[in-house]
Motif scaffolding. Structure first.
Motif, PDB file in Angstrom:
ATOM      1  N   LEU A  87     -30.651  41.193 -25.446  1.00  0.00           N
ATOM      2  CA  LEU A  87     -31.822  41.014 -24.385  1.00  0.00           C
ATOM      3  C   LEU A  87     -32.748  39.813 -24.969  1.00  0.00           C
ATOM      4  O   LEU A  87     -33.129  38.803 -24.371  1.00  0.00           O
ATOM      5  CB  LEU A  87     -32.827  42.187 -24.357  1.00  0.00           C
ATOM      6  N   PHE A  90     -30.460  36.681 -24.352  1.00  0.00           N
ATOM      7  CA  PHE A  90     -30.715  36.442 -22.682  1.00  0.00           C
ATOM      8  C   PHE A  90     -31.765  35.785 -22.225  1.00  0.00           C
ATOM      9  O   PHE A  90     -31.990  35.089 -21.444  1.00  0.00           O
ATOM     10  CB  PHE A  90     -30.608  37.789 -21.746  1.00  0.00           C
ATOM     11  N   SER A  91     -32.917  36.449 -22.966  1.00  0.00           N
ATOM     12  CA  SER A  91     -34.498  35.765 -22.606  1.00  0.00           C
ATOM     13  C   SER A  91     -34.524  34.188 -23.031  1.00  0.00           C
ATOM     14  O   SER A  91     -35.057  33.332 -22.563  1.00  0.00           O
ATOM     15  CB  SER A  91     -35.360  36.540 -23.386  1.00  0.00           C
ATOM     16  N   SER A 135     -32.353  41.762 -14.445  1.00  0.00           N
ATOM     17  CA  SER A 135     -32.534  42.221 -15.757  1.00  0.00           C
ATOM     18  C   SER A 135     -33.870  43.311 -15.694  1.00  0.00           C
ATOM     19  O   SER A 135     -33.832  44.110 -16.727  1.00  0.00           O
ATOM     20  CB  SER A 135     -32.919  41.086 -16.715  1.00  0.00           C
ATOM     21  N   GLU A 139     -33.632  46.446 -17.978  1.00  0.00           N
ATOM     22  CA  GLU A 139     -34.691  46.712 -18.913  1.00  0.00           C
ATOM     23  C   GLU A 139     -35.299  48.043 -18.768  1.00  0.00           C
ATOM     24  O   GLU A 139     -35.947  48.692 -19.636  1.00  0.00           O
ATOM     25  CB  GLU A 139     -35.654  45.619 -19.023  1.00  0.00           C
TER      26      GLU A 139
END
Length: 283
Positions: A87, A90-91, A135, A139
């Motif tokens: 994550l 990805f961020s 996402s 999450e």
């Protein structure tokens, strides 16, 4: 429902929206929403299911907490590291790719333009905007790691997850223009947050100030969200400037960002000041 189901975008002959026309100089073949009309209609017709998902999510985590009550916590350090590292990557990538549209327009046309025109629906930013929305469902898995490891689960955690999910899906349904700022800030905050969590899961003992920086970035994001919403409200109500955001969505933004700001300030004080005072008294 409070005007939240009144979508004007892509209705009848209204196929044009207030959006950027910025074209990325470099784009990978997959960085494009190939059916922008279809995805928009899907979000409009099904955005309320984000509420259904939120209810199921809440019930599920409470059920798992009850099942875990008399069980030993699972050791999930390795999966947790890869989850947070994934994550975080990805961020970071999402921040770099998505924010280009927003900042280029801000530089060339001013903040007002960049906040009132959504990203180009045929560009790279639209693709990363869609991934951002998806996402928010992914999450929700953050909470599973908390309950399966029997860590404290605070109200701010699950409220933040469900509120962002509902608002993001509704904003996608109407191509909310200030969403460019909101998504950019969220990608940035999550870049810090998930990198910190990944390092902690890897076993790194990080100094307290790093945790404070992460929480400060998150809290600042909420106050900036309130500020952006106030500015857009001023433009929509007191000027003739057009903004790609409905009043219903704007009121929803006010609701979540104000409550987020209050809850994050409370969390910051409870975590870094009250605990420090109690420790000093014990010593």
């Amino acid at each position: 429902m409070f005007g939240l189901d009144t979508f004007e975008i892509y209705k009848g002959n209204a196929t044009e929206t207030l959006h950027s026309t910025y074209e990325y100089k470099y784009a990978l073949p997959f960085e494009k929403v190939h059916d922008k009309f279809g995805w928009t209609m899907y979000f409009q017709q099904n955005w309320h299911h984000s509420v259904s998902i939120s209810v199921i999510y809440y019930v599920l985590i409470r059920v798992i907490q009850r099942l875990m009550r008399d069980r030993k916590p699972f050791n999930l350090q390795q999966p947790l590291f890869f989850w947070n590292a994934g994550l975080a990557v990805f961020s970071v990538v999402g921040l770099i790719r998505f924010s280009e549209d927003f900042f280029v327009n801000w530089y060339h046309s001013g903040l007002k333009y960049s906040l009132c025109h959504s990203c180009n629906p045929d560009s790279v930013a639209a693709f990363w905007s869609l991934l951002f929305a998806i996402s928010k469902i992914v999450e929700l898995g953050d909470t599973m790691f908390i309950v399966l490891r029997k860590r404290p689960l605070i109200f701010l955690h699950y409220y933040h997850h469900v509120a962002v999910l509902v608002y993001t899906i509704h904003s996608g349904a109407e191509h909310t223009a200030p969403g460019q700022a909101f998504i950019t800030m969220n990608y940035l905050a999550h870049s810090f947050m998930y990198t910190y969590y990944a390092a902690a899961a890897y076993g790194k003992k990080l100094p307290k100030w790093i945790s404070m920086v992460v929480t400060t970035v998150q809290t600042t994001q909420m106050f900036l969200g309130v500020a952006v919403s106030c500015y857009v409200y001023y433009l929509k109500v007191y000027t003739d400037y057009k903004c790609q955001q409905s009043m219903a969505n704007l009121y929803l933004a006010f609701t979540i960002y104000i409550t987020f700001a209050i809850l994050f300030v409370q969390f910051f004080v409870d975590t870094y000041f009250k605990k420090s005072k109690s420790k000093s008294k014990v010593q």
